[in-house]
Design a protein around this motif. Structure first.
Motif, short mmCIF file in Angstrom:
data_model
loop_
_atom_site.label_atom_id
_atom_site.label_comp_id
_atom_site.label_asym_id
_atom_site.label_seq_id
_atom_site.Cartn_x
_atom_site.Cartn_y
_atom_site.Cartn_z
N SER A 37 5.39 16.35 33.05
CA SER A 37 3.74 16.73 33.22
C SER A 37 3.55 18.15 33.57
O SER A 37 4.61 18.79 34.34
CB SER A 37 3.22 15.77 34.37
N GLY A 38 2.39 18.46 33.21
CA GLY A 38 1.81 19.98 33.76
C GLY A 38 2.00 20.22 35.27
O GLY A 38 1.66 19.39 36.23
N GLN A 39 2.62 21.44 35.63
CA GLN A 39 2.62 21.78 36.90
C GLN A 39 1.84 23.05 37.27
O GLN A 39 1.53 23.92 36.19
CB GLN A 39 4.31 22.15 37.07
N GLY A 40 1.35 23.35 38.34
CA GLY A 40 0.65 24.36 38.80
C GLY A 40 1.42 25.39 39.44
O GLY A 40 2.59 25.26 39.99
N PRO A 41 0.87 26.60 39.63
CA PRO A 41 1.45 27.55 40.42
C PRO A 41 1.45 27.42 41.91
O PRO A 41 0.33 27.99 42.35
CB PRO A 41 1.00 28.93 39.83
N LEU A 42 2.32 27.12 42.61
CA LEU A 42 2.30 26.91 44.01
C LEU A 42 3.37 28.20 44.57
O LEU A 42 4.45 28.15 44.00
CB LEU A 42 3.07 25.63 44.54
N ASP A 43 2.97 28.76 45.56
CA ASP A 43 3.86 29.95 46.09
C ASP A 43 4.88 29.21 46.93
O ASP A 43 4.89 28.28 47.37
CB ASP A 43 2.90 31.02 46.58
N VAL A 132 -1.91 28.85 25.26
CA VAL A 132 -3.36 28.81 24.94
C VAL A 132 -4.25 29.11 26.05
O VAL A 132 -3.88 28.97 27.32
CB VAL A 132 -3.86 27.40 24.39
N GLY A 133 -5.49 29.53 26.08
CA GLY A 133 -6.56 29.70 27.02
C GLY A 133 -7.40 28.44 27.03
O GLY A 133 -7.76 28.08 26.11
N VAL A 134 -7.92 28.22 28.16
CA VAL A 134 -8.71 27.22 28.54
C VAL A 134 -9.60 27.63 29.50
O VAL A 134 -9.65 28.62 30.22
CB VAL A 134 -7.99 25.97 29.19
N GLY A 135 -10.94 26.82 29.35
CA GLY A 135 -12.06 27.12 30.66
C GLY A 135 -11.93 27.08 31.78
O GLY A 135 -12.57 27.71 32.76
N SER A 136 -11.03 26.07 32.04
CA SER A 136 -10.81 25.89 33.57
C SER A 136 -9.45 24.76 33.42
O SER A 136 -9.00 24.41 32.42
CB SER A 136 -12.03 25.00 34.17
N LEU A 137 -9.11 24.69 34.72
CA LEU A 137 -7.76 23.91 34.96
C LEU A 137 -7.91 23.13 36.32
O LEU A 137 -8.79 23.67 37.00
CB LEU A 137 -6.61 24.72 35.02
N PRO A 138 -7.59 22.34 36.59
CA PRO A 138 -7.56 21.36 37.90
C PRO A 138 -7.30 22.43 39.07
O PRO A 138 -6.43 23.17 39.04
CB PRO A 138 -6.19 20.48 37.88
N ASN A 139 -8.18 22.14 40.08
CA ASN A 139 -8.47 23.10 41.26
C ASN A 139 -8.29 24.45 41.01
O ASN A 139 -7.99 25.43 41.81
CB ASN A 139 -7.12 22.72 41.98
N ASN A 140 -8.90 24.87 39.84
CA ASN A 140 -9.01 26.30 39.33
C ASN A 140 -7.75 27.08 39.46
O ASN A 140 -7.85 28.42 39.63
CB ASN A 140 -10.08 27.14 40.37
N ILE A 141 -6.51 26.41 39.30
CA ILE A 141 -5.11 27.07 39.11
C ILE A 141 -5.21 27.94 37.86
O ILE A 141 -6.18 27.92 37.00
CB ILE A 141 -4.13 26.12 39.10
N THR A 142 -4.62 28.92 38.00
CA THR A 142 -4.66 30.12 37.02
C THR A 142 -3.83 29.55 35.67
O THR A 142 -3.97 30.09 34.46
CB THR A 142 -3.83 31.58 37.34
N VAL A 143 -2.68 28.83 35.98
CA VAL A 143 -1.83 28.37 34.88
C VAL A 143 -1.35 27.17 35.06
O VAL A 143 -1.09 26.67 36.24
CB VAL A 143 -0.56 29.29 34.74
#
Length: 153
Positions: A37-43, A132-143
């Motif tokens: 599943s899609g993952q987001g950027p967590l530091d 691809v570029g999208v207009g928004s992602l969950p929780n406003n994540i960048t990628v």
């Protein structure tokens, strides 16, 4: 050098796999394929990297965010398989960039994850990909990046 040694040589460690933010699993197996599943950027502290690439976030910053996503995907693989050495090949990535309508460097951003996978897995890390570029992602994540990976039993 194995996958874990390659990560250490880059000064990287696998993060803890985060709890899914919805009614889904991080990984589903079908035969010899894992669908991540899609993952987001967590530091390293667990903070989400947020913002709009091309406005509040630069392409270079977003490249680093995509690398963080790659680390999260590797953590999911490790949790599922117990050993990254069981990865036979990274098949496909889908990378989504939360970007302004004018931003055009989506492939450069997603290279953060692709470069990491090639560094860690060598030729087995080379993959097909969409960026691809999208207009928004969950929780406003960048990628956000999802993956399909072939594995050994």
């Amino acid at each position: 050098m194995n996958c874990y040694e390659r990560l250490r040589a880059r000064g990287l460690t696998l993060p803890t796999v985060p709890t899914p933010i919805g009614n889904f699993m991080h990984c589903t197996r079908e035969g010899g394929l894992l669908f991540l599943s899609g993952q987001g950027p967590l530091d390293e502290t667990g903070k989400l990297m947020t913002g709009k690439v091309g406005a509040t976030v630069t392409a270079d910053e977003a490249y680093r965010h995509a690398q963080l996503v790659g680390l999260n995907l590797l953590a999911v693989l490790h949790a599922e398989l117990g050993d990254l050495q069981r990865v036979r090949r990274v098949i496909k990535l889908l990378g989504m960039v939360n970007a302004t309508s004018e931003f055009a460097e989506h492939p450069r951003v997603i290279n953060g994850c692709s470069d990491l996978f090639v560094d860690v897995f060598g030729d087995a890390g080379r993959h097909s990909r969409s960026a691809v570029g999208v207009g928004s992602l969950p929780n406003n994540i960048t990628v956000e990046i999802e993956a399909i990976v072939a594995v050994r039993d």
